[in-house]
Design an enzyme around this catalytic site. Structure first.
Site, short mmCIF file in Angstrom:
data_model
loop_
_atom_site.label_atom_id
_atom_site.label_comp_id
_atom_site.label_asym_id
_atom_site.label_seq_id
_atom_site.Cartn_x
_atom_site.Cartn_y
_atom_site.Cartn_z
N THR B 155 -6.07 -6.81 -6.18
CA THR B 155 -6.04 -6.20 -4.95
C THR B 155 -6.95 -5.03 -4.82
OG1 THR B 155 -4.34 -4.78 -6.24
CG2 THR B 155 -3.50 -6.58 -5.15
N LYS B 181 -5.45 -7.77 -13.71
CA LYS B 181 -5.66 -6.96 -12.31
C LYS B 181 -5.11 -5.77 -12.79
CE LYS B 181 -3.32 -6.65 -8.98
NZ LYS B 181 -3.09 -5.40 -8.86
N THR B 192 0.84 -4.86 -17.93
CA THR B 192 0.15 -4.32 -16.87
C THR B 192 0.41 -4.91 -15.63
OG1 THR B 192 -1.93 -3.88 -15.97
CG2 THR B 192 -1.82 -6.18 -17.12
N GLU B 278 -7.86 3.21 -9.26
CA GLU B 278 -8.25 3.52 -7.91
C GLU B 278 -9.05 4.70 -7.95
OE1 GLU B 278 -4.64 1.23 -5.28
OE2 GLU B 278 -4.42 3.21 -5.92
N ASN B 400 -5.13 5.63 -0.81
CA ASN B 400 -3.78 5.52 -0.92
C ASN B 400 -3.19 6.06 0.26
OD1 ASN B 400 -2.96 3.85 -2.92
ND2 ASN B 400 -4.04 5.33 -4.18
N THR B 405 1.26 0.33 5.75
CA THR B 405 2.25 -0.63 5.61
C THR B 405 2.35 -1.58 6.77
OG1 THR B 405 3.31 1.09 4.53
CG2 THR B 405 4.83 -0.66 5.30
#
Lengths: 405, 405
Positions: B155, B181, B192, B278, B400, B405
C-alpha cells in the site's frame, strides 16, 4: 452553585490570601522562568505527583515533606528550563535549597515550601540563577501582574493557561483559581505537567486532597498529547480560608459543591492544555459510551486519542472512521463489532458496525473547527469516558526533532 | 544449518512446488494490486491473524475455513487498495467469491483458498475488477517475475519486502521464502499486515503452525510503526514437501532447525517492515535487558519504540536519553531508577541512573546511520526483548493527513 462555569476573563485573579510573582532568572532563552505562589500563612494544601517510575528530584523532595499528599504549606516555587531529573543527591540538594531560600524570604519553615521544575532532563540547575530569581520573585510578590506567574512555568506552550471559577459555600462567595502548563510529554497519570490551584475556601487538607484526586481524574488524567507521561507531573492546591465559609466534610453538600468548583477549573485547564499541545491546531474530545466498565471506557477513549493515524486524519480533516474503528478494536476494552457506532462532529459515520452514507464536505467542515468531537459507542454497556487530545501536525515533528539536548 | 542467514539477493525465489503472480486489476491508482500464490496441490499450511476486535471479512472467511489455524490448503489470493473491513454480509460474500474464483482457476476446492485484503476500511470491493484480476493472475502464474507478486500486496510501502533462507533438514536442502507488506497501521498483535511464507520442506500443518507462532513472536510482533494494530493482519505459510526431507516433530532437532529457518525469514521481513515504516528514514532497534520477566522486557521495549518523543529525537539525531528514561519509567515494566542504564549506538549516556559524559557529535553520528540501536538495562532481572520501529518524520504526517477517505 449548581453548574459552575469558568469566568470569562481567564486571568489568574488570585483568591484572597495569596500573592504570586513570575520573573526572569535566565534559565530559558527568553521570558520569565521562575514562579512563586505564596499564601500569607501556612494553609491546608494537597499534592498529586507523576506515576512515572523515573521521577525528578523536586518531586522526591515534595513527597518527603508531604508524605501523605496533604498538610499545611506556605506555597510553591517553580522554575522552567530545567527539570532537575536524573541529577542524583546533588540535584536533591538543589531542590532543597530552592525550597529553603523561598521559605526564608517568606519567613516560613523550610519544609512548608513545595518545589517543581520543568524542562530538560539530566542537567543540574544553575543555582546562582535560581537564587537570584527567588530573591527577585519574593521582592515582586503581589506587585507584578499575575500573568507573569502563569508565563514563568511554560516550556513549549504557546499561551498561558489560567482559569477562575466562583461559587458559594455556606452563604459565602468562594473563588478557585488555577494556572497550568502542558504542551509536550503530556499523558499525566497523576496530574498534568504542572498546575497550581488556589482557593480562599476554608477546607481541611485531607478533604482538599480527596477533591483534588476526583477533579484530576475527570480533567488532567483525561489529557494525552503524545502518550508520554512526564517525570515531573505536579499539581498542588492551597486553600487560604479567607472566604470565611464554615468547614465541611468531603461528602456533605458543601463538599460536593467545592469538588465541583475545583473540577470545573481543572477541566478548563485540561482543555487548554490539550488545545495547546505541541503542534496542535485543534482540540479533540473523544467520548466513548456503551462500555462494559468505566475503566474500559477510559482505555478505549485513550486508544483513539493516542492513535497517531486518527490524529493525522483530524489534522487533514479526513472523516476516516476506519482508523477510529481500528483504534477501538485494538484496545483492551471489549466492543461488539456489530453494534459499534462512530460519529464525528455529531454526524454518524458508522452504526450497527456498518458505514452510513454521509456528506463528506459536512464532516470535513466539522473537523476544521477549533473543537472536534468524536463520539463512539462500544455497544457493550453503560459506562462512558471523555479523553482530550489534539491533532498531530508537522509542527509536532519540527518541535521535537529540532529541539536539542 | 546452525545459524541460518537470509540469502543476499532478497528476491522471492519461490521454493519448488509453488507458483506466483502479481497483476494490475485497477483497485489502486497505479501498479500491481492483485497477488496469487499457489501450491501445485493442497499442502500443509498455517495461518495467524490479527487480535484486533474489528476484523476484516477476508479474515473471518479464513478463520472459517481454518478454524484451528492450520490444515491443507492450495494457496492465497490477495488484493491491495481496499481492505473489505466493516462491509458486513455483502463483504463476506465478496471474500468468498474471491476464494471460489481463484480455486476454480486452480482446479481446487473453494475452501482450500485463503484470502487477504489490505487498503481502505469501509468500502466494498469492486468485484468486476477482482474477477478480471484473478483470471489474469491465474493465466500468468509462474510466467511473470516474482517481484510483481511482492509488489501487488503493497500500500504505502516504498519498496518490496522479500527474503529467502536456505537450510538443511534430514540431509536435504530446504528453502523458506517470504514476502511481506507493512508501512502504516503497524503494531501487529498476531502477525504483520500481510506476509506469505512458502517452503519446500515436508512439514505437518500443526508443526508448521507451532513454528510460525514462535517465529512471529520474535519478529512481526516486535514491530511497531505507530502502535495502531490493523484490522487485517495476516500471515500464512505453505509447505510443499518437495525438498523430500523426512517428516519431523516440532521439538526434534530438525524441528528446531526448521523453526530457526522460518524465524530467520520472519525477522528479516520484520526489519524490512520497520525500516520502511511510513515516513521512516531509519530502522530503530530498541533492546531492553535486565527486566524482571520477558513480558516486562517487551512492555518496556514497546513503550520506547512507541514514544513519539523518542522517535522525533531519533529523526533529529538528538541524543535525548531523558525521553527514553521517561518512556521506560511510564511503562508498566518495573525498573530500578538507581540502576537504570541507557546507551545509543553503543555509547553509554546514563548508568546507575546518572548521566555519563559523552561526545554529542559521536552519538549524533551514530543516530544518523541506517540502523539506530538503543540499549536499555532496567536493573531488575535477566529478561530481555528487542522491539523494532522507525523514526517519526514530517513525511508520516504528510502521508496520513493528506491521504483521504
Amino acid at each position: 452553585l449548581e453548574s459552575p462555569s469558568p469566568a470569562a476573563g481567564r486571568h489568574l485573579t488570585l483568591p484572597e490570601g495569596f500573592r504570586a510573582a513570575g520573573v526572569r532568572c535566565g534559565l530559558k532563552q527568553t521570558g520569565e522562568d521562575l514562579a512563586l505562589v505564596a499564601a500569607e500563612a501556612d494553609v491546608p494544601a494537597a499534592l498529586l505527583t507523576t506515576r512515572n517510575q523515573v521521577v525528578g528530584e523536586p518531586i522526591k523532595y515534595c513527597r518527603s515533606v508531604l508524605p501523605r499528599g496533604c498538610g499545611r504549606m506556605r506555597g510553591i516555587v517553580i522554575n522552567s528550563g530545567c527539570s532537575n531529573v536524573c541529577t542524583g543527591p546533588a540535584g536533591r540538594k538543589d531542590a532543597e535549597e530552592m525550597a529553603r531560600r523561598a521559605a526564608d524570604r517568606l519567613q516560613a519553615a523550610p519544609e512548608r515550601m513545595l518545589v517543581a521544575s520543568t524542562g530538560i532532563i539530566g542537567h543540574r540547575l544553575d543555582m546562582e540563577k535560581i537564587r537570584r530569581g527567588i530573591d527577585l520573585a519574593a521582592d515582586e510578590l503581589g506587585t507584578g501582574n499575575d500573568d507573569a506567574c502563569a508565563r514563568a512555568i511554560l516550556t513549549t506552550d504557546t499561551r498561558i493557561k489560567t482559569c477562575v471559577a466562583i461559587g458559594e459555600l455556606g452563604g459565602r462567595a468562594v473563588t478557585v483559581a488555577g494556572i497550568a502548563k502542558g504542551s509536550g510529554m503530556i499523558a499525566p497519570s497523576m496530574a498534568t505537567m504542572i498546575s497550581v490551584l488556589t482557593t480562599d475556601a476554608t477546607c481541611r487538607a485531607n478533604v482538599l486532597r480527596r477533591c483534588l484526586r476526583e477533579a484530576a481524574d475527570a480533567s488532567f488524567h483525561a489529557v494525552t498529547i503524545d502518550s508520554d507521561t512526564s517525570t515531573s507531573d505536579t499539581v498542588a492546591v492551597f486553600a487560604s480560608g479567607r472566604a470565611g465559609n464554615p468547614s465541611f466534610a468531603a461528602d456533605s453538600a458543601d463538599g460536593r459543591r467545592f469538588a465541583g468548583l475545583l473540577r470545573t477549573v481543572c477541566e478548563d485547564l485540561a482543555r487548554q492544555i490539550a488545545a495547546d499541545g505541541e503542534g496542535a491546531t485543534r482540540l479533540v474530545e473523544v467520548r466513548v459510551a456503551g462500555a462494559h466498565t468505566p475503566k474500559q471506557a477510559r482505555i478505549a477513549a485513550k486508544a483513539v486519542a493516542d492513535s497517531p493515524l486518527v490524529k493525522c486524519a483530524i489534522h487533514g480533516a479526513d472523516p476516516n472512521w476506519g482508523r477510529i474503528a481500528a483504534a477501538l478494536g485494538k484496545s483492551a476494552a471489549k466492543l461488539d463489532p456489530d453494534r459499534l457506532k462512530i460519529a464525528i462532529g455529531g454526524k454518524t459515520l458508522l452504526s450497527g458496525g456498518r458505514p452510513r452514507s454521509f456528506v463528506a464536505a459536512d464532516v470535513c467542515e466539522a473537523m476544521q473547527r477549533e473543537v472536534v468531537r468524536i463520539d463512539c459507542d462500544l455497544g457493550c454497556g453503560e459506562a462512558s469516558y471523555t479523553a482530550l487530545t489534539c491533532d498531530l501536525s508537522r509542527e509536532y515533528i519540527a518541535i521535537n526533532a529540532d529541539y536539542h539536548t
